[in-house]
Design an enzyme around this catalytic site. Structure first.
Site, mmCIF file in Angstrom:
data_model
loop_
_atom_site.group_PDB
_atom_site.id
_atom_site.type_symbol
_atom_site.label_atom_id
_atom_site.label_comp_id
_atom_site.label_asym_id
_atom_site.label_seq_id
_atom_site.Cartn_x
_atom_site.Cartn_y
_atom_site.Cartn_z
ATOM 1 N N ASP A 103 54.265 24.625 20.231
ATOM 2 C CA ASP A 103 54.272 26.007 19.744
ATOM 3 C C ASP A 103 54.011 26.048 18.245
ATOM 4 O OD1 ASP A 103 54.634 27.226 22.120
ATOM 5 O OD2 ASP A 103 56.745 27.728 21.846
ATOM 6 N N ASN A 131 60.477 26.619 30.003
ATOM 7 C CA ASN A 131 61.018 26.754 28.650
ATOM 8 C C ASN A 131 62.420 26.224 28.396
ATOM 9 O OD1 ASN A 131 59.183 28.033 26.683
ATOM 10 N ND2 ASN A 131 58.883 29.450 28.365
ATOM 11 N N ASP A 164 54.358 27.809 32.371
ATOM 12 C CA ASP A 164 55.318 27.491 31.309
ATOM 13 C C ASP A 164 56.643 26.982 31.896
ATOM 14 O OD1 ASP A 164 56.287 27.313 28.722
ATOM 15 O OD2 ASP A 164 55.827 29.398 28.189
ATOM 16 N N ARG A 172 67.558 29.926 26.369
ATOM 17 C CA ARG A 172 66.662 31.083 26.249
ATOM 18 C C ARG A 172 67.021 32.137 27.319
ATOM 19 N NH1 ARG A 172 60.185 32.185 26.807
ATOM 20 N NH2 ARG A 172 59.883 33.099 24.779
ATOM 21 N N LYS A 191 48.650 29.858 33.104
ATOM 22 C CA LYS A 191 49.381 29.096 32.092
ATOM 23 C C LYS A 191 50.794 28.938 32.642
ATOM 24 C CE LYS A 191 51.118 29.210 27.353
ATOM 25 N NZ LYS A 191 51.137 29.959 26.094
ATOM 26 N N CYS A 196 52.471 23.787 30.273
ATOM 27 C CA CYS A 196 53.129 24.146 29.014
ATOM 28 C C CYS A 196 54.627 24.005 29.247
ATOM 29 C CB CYS A 196 52.762 25.593 28.672
ATOM 30 S SG CYS A 196 53.619 26.264 27.240
ATOM 31 N N ASP A 205 53.166 36.002 28.256
ATOM 32 C CA ASP A 205 54.444 36.537 28.746
ATOM 33 C C ASP A 205 54.499 38.065 28.622
ATOM 34 O OD1 ASP A 205 57.034 36.590 29.553
ATOM 35 O OD2 ASP A 205 57.760 35.171 28.065
HETATM 36 C C1 DGJ Z 1 56.500 29.240 25.225
HETATM 37 C C2 DGJ Z 1 55.051 28.884 25.098
HETATM 38 O O1 DGJ Z 1 54.920 27.638 24.500
HETATM 39 C C3 DGJ Z 1 54.353 29.984 24.298
HETATM 40 O O2 DGJ Z 1 53.003 29.643 24.100
HETATM 41 C C4 DGJ Z 1 54.487 31.283 25.042
HETATM 42 O O3 DGJ Z 1 53.795 31.195 26.263
HETATM 43 C C5 DGJ Z 1 55.951 31.599 25.275
HETATM 44 N N1 DGJ Z 1 56.635 30.498 25.900
HETATM 45 C C6 DGJ Z 1 56.106 32.831 26.132
HETATM 46 O O4 DGJ Z 1 57.394 33.094 26.456
#
Ligand code: DGJ
Length: 753
Positions: A566, A498, A496, A461, A494, A544, A385
């Site tokens: 994480d 979140n 993601d 977030r 990667k 992820c 990130d």
């Molecule tokens: C959540 C991921 O699980 C982390 O490894 C990392 O990439 C962060 N997000 C970055 O914001």
């Protein structure tokens, strides 16, 4: 007898002998592999017995059978240890129980619609245009081609059809099921529950359920409980797979099943949106698992002629315990699911900058880390990130996918070139489905996020979820990703994700279609990834979701590896990885070595322990290499070089869990390579108390007369004889000298005979 008669008797004799030889050859082909592999016990196939209208599915160790009963329903007959087609006769519905449980409820159907007095969990629930709310499904016809069977059912009154799909994967012991619901009426039909399959287990009183639960930083917790009468629901209502539970189950027999013995019925759903499993035990002792789209807030209006395809639900049976159930799933994922299957490429040793720099990502800092990583033997360097937009923390910039000119004044190319010069390939973090309200994208398109008009938009977030169900949003995301990958030499994204959904509204759709968001979002997500991969065949993806909140076999079709959690604390990771590998192969299980004290729980473990824990999956490093000492670098180089000798065995081999980190302070895992030439054992002592001695470790799955040369990573193996036999390793076992807290070792056995 004349000469002609003699010649014809001789011919007949020779013909008989030839037939016998062919028969003997076939028997050897079928039964000899059966001795070495439980999966090969019967030729995997689907057989139709026309006279009785029965289908007998042979899949690995299991036989699965169903037929059409006298009412025309598709009735389940059997799922368990191998039986022959001759063992099944015609199908008859079961009697009801007094006037309360009618025969429609006591008779297990393959795909029950809600109607005609059904009180058990339906696979299908709907409302027809005229207000009628029942569907009673009867067999119409079927099509069987090799390992694919499609059975068409129809509502007894309306033109509502269900096409059930069954697929056998030869050699994998997995049966796949799904349903396509087709509206053949001339009006709209509203689906309220559309499940992929109803799996019926044999009637038995002693079932135990295993499932996986979790939360952020605490994913993959294995739960076990005895099944009582009633319904046990595990699900996600979050819009994605979720970490609260995972769409995997295993059911076994209390007191009979353990890691290496006893019956296990298991399965997993290939869907990355909201899902539900209803595990039902009826008062009469029946047991079934019904799974598919989560019916919560579900609504799918089918226009005339329209269909809805449910996700694939994969299941299997073994009589060789929970370990074998996992191994069947691992092999299936490697050979049939993952990109590149049947031989998905091995995972390179990876470095990821997240824990070292967080959002302070810039060219000089990343180059310095890359140089240090390459000296250790790292093969792939991933910038996490912070590289784009005004992304200096998690409050802003998400959605603005241009390279930040202050941090990377010349774009990403100089860094990528440097990474290549250092002998590594390059990976980059993205989070395509999300947006910060403080971003150019949101300011330009506030309507692109899912929302209920006039109501607040709940942030997680500091971000909102883009509504991928909208085709314009989907196309936008595809086009910037396509450009990013086309313009830069990126080996891995990667990907993601979140947060989970809130206010899942889709105001632009017709009110009766707005709930389709639950399905359409995921279909469009899959479409983006599928198109991206086909346009850039060398691109690999890491899945992820703030850790492991979106891991399922639908995602595994599209990503090469996943980030399980994480939480990188090595001790916690042992439990996380133990849970993860119940359902998913170590090949995809990324595991990093990070710094101590660990950011999640403050625990400090030795670097050797951290490496060995991470080496039981796909190895990565996530620490701040600027701070690593010479001693730490030396350990890292040694471990990485050892890992490269064993990674094919770890990632693609056969996993035996020798000791559980949940049940004791000592745990161990063993991997046998596919060609059985290499065996690797990892052992971990969490915390030694009262001088308790180490248990002798008995290896599994080896040939007794095979000889192995032994090389341990350190001096903690007591049996230092140079060479050991399979019999010794399995029956006598090896002894280890582990002491104190967080001690660990790894031993490699290479077959010499
Ligand atoms: C959540 C991921 O699980 C982390 O490894 C990392 O990439 C962060 N997000 C970055 O914001």
């Amino acid at each position: 007898m004349n000469a002609n008669g003699v010649a014809s008797s001789l011919r007949a004799l020779l013909e008989r002998l030839r037939l016998r030889a062919i028969l003997a050859f076939l028997l050897v082909q079928i039964f000899v592999p059966c001795l070495s592999s439980p999966l090969a016990c019967a030729a995997d196939s689907i057989v139709f017995v026309e006279k009785e209208k029965l289908w007998i599915v042979q899949s690995g160790e299991a036989t699965y059978a169903f037929g059409v009963n006298e009412r025309g329903e598709l009735q389940h007959l059997y799922w368990g240890k191998h039986m022959g087609a001759q063992d099944f006769t015609s199908t008859h519905s079961l009697p009801g129980w007094a006037s309360f449980d009618l025969s429609t409820t006591t008779t297990p159907q393959e795909y029950p619609g809600w109607g005609a007095g059904l009180y058990t969990e339906p696979a299908l629930k709907l409302t027809l245009a005229n207000g009628n709310r029942e569907v009673v499904l009867h067999y119409v016809d079927h099509k069987l081609e090799d390992n694919d069977l499609e059975i068409t059912l129809k509502d007894e009154i309306s033109a509502l059809y269900v096409h059930l799909h069954y697929r056998v994967y030869p050699g994998n012991g997995i049966l796949e099921r799904s349903a396509r619901i087709e509206n053949g009426t001339s009006d709209a039909v509203s689906l309220e529950s559309a499940q992929s399959a109803s799996w019926t287990l044999p009637q038995d009183g002693s079932y135990r359920l295993h499932y996986l639960t979790g939360r952020w930083a605490g994913e993959w917790q294995l739960q076990t409980e005895r099944l009582q009468v009633g319904k046990r629901v595990i699900e996600s209502r979050r819009g994605s797979t979720g970490n609260e539970a995972n769409p995997w189950f295993a059911i076994d027999h209390v007191d009979e099943t353990d890691e290496s013995h006893g019956p296990v019925w298991f399965g997993e759903l290939g869907w990355s949106g909201s899902w539900r499993f209803t595990i039902e035990r009826t008062p009469s002792g029946q047991c079934r698992v019904v799974g598919g789209f989560n019916p919560f807030d579900f609504g799918y209006r089918l226009a005339p002629g329209e269909s809805l395809q449910t996700p694939p639900f994969y299941a299997g049976f073994t009589d060789a315990g929970l370990g074998e159930a996992s191994r069947i799933l691992h092999r299936f994922q490697l050979e049939r699911i993952l990109p590149g299957s049947p031989h998905p490429p091995l995972r390179p040793v990876l470095y990821n900058s997240w824990e070292a720099t967080e959002f302070n990502t810039d060219e000089a800092g990343q180059m310095a880390l890359a140089e240090k990583a390459s000296r250790l033997g790292v093969e792939r360097f991933v910038v996490d990130d912070g590289w784009f937009g005004q992304r200096n923390n998690d409050h802003s910039g998400l959605g603005d996918w241009y390279v930040n000119p202050r941090k990377f004044p010349h774009g990403l190319k100089p860094l990528i070139e440097r990474v290549h010069q250092l002998g590594m390939d390059f990976g980059l973090w993205v989070e395509p489905e999300m947006v910060n309200p403080d971003s150019d994208l949101y300011r330009a398109h506030p309507d692109w996020v899912m929302n209920f008009p006039g109501r607040p938009r709940t942030e997680g977030r500091n971000q909102l979820v883009l509504n991928l169900a909208r085709d314009d949003v989907k196309e936008y995301i595809f086009s910037w990703l396509d450009r990013l990958v086309a313009d830069n030499d990126i080996a891995l994204l990667k990907w993601d994700y979140n947060r989970n959904w809130s206010e899942p509204g889709w105001p632009e759709a017709a009110p009766a279609d707005q709930k389709k968001i639950w399905v359409r979002y995921v279909q469009n997500l899959y479409d983006i990834i599928d198109r991206l991969r086909s346009r850039h065949p060398r691109l690999q993806i890491e899945g992820c979701s703030g850790g492991g909140a979106r891991v399922d076999s639908g995602m595994l079709r599209r990503v090469d590896q996943v980030w399980p959690s994480d939480n990188t604390d090595a001790l916690d990771r042992l439990t996380i990885q133990y849970g993860f590998t119940q359902a998913y192969t170590p090949h995809v299980m990324m595991a990093w070595v990070t710094d101590v004290p660990n950011g999640i729980d403050g625990r400090a473990t030795p670097i050797g322990f951290r490496f060995l824990v991470a080496m039981t999956g796909s190895l990565g490093i996530g620490g701040n290499l600027n701070k690593w000492t010479d001693d730490e670098n030396a350990v890292a180089s040694k471990m990485i070089s050892f890992y490269k000798q064993i990674r094919a065995t770890v990632q693609d081999g056969i996993l035996f869990r020798l000791g559980s980190p949940i049940e004791s302070d000592f745990s161990a895992v063993q991997y046998v390579s596919q060609d059985s030439h290499q065996v690797v054992v990892f052992a971990f002592l969490h915390s030694q108390q009262f001088g308790r001695s180490m248990p002798q470790l008995h290896l599994r799955g080896l040939a007794e007369d095979a000889m192995y040369s032994v090389s341990a990573i350190d001096d903690k193996l007591v049996d230092q004889t140079g060479k050991l036999s399979g019999a010794y390793l399995m029956h006598h076992g090896i002894r280890l000298r582990l002491r104190g807290d967080y001690d660990a070792t790894a031993i490699k056995f290479d077959r010499v005979r």
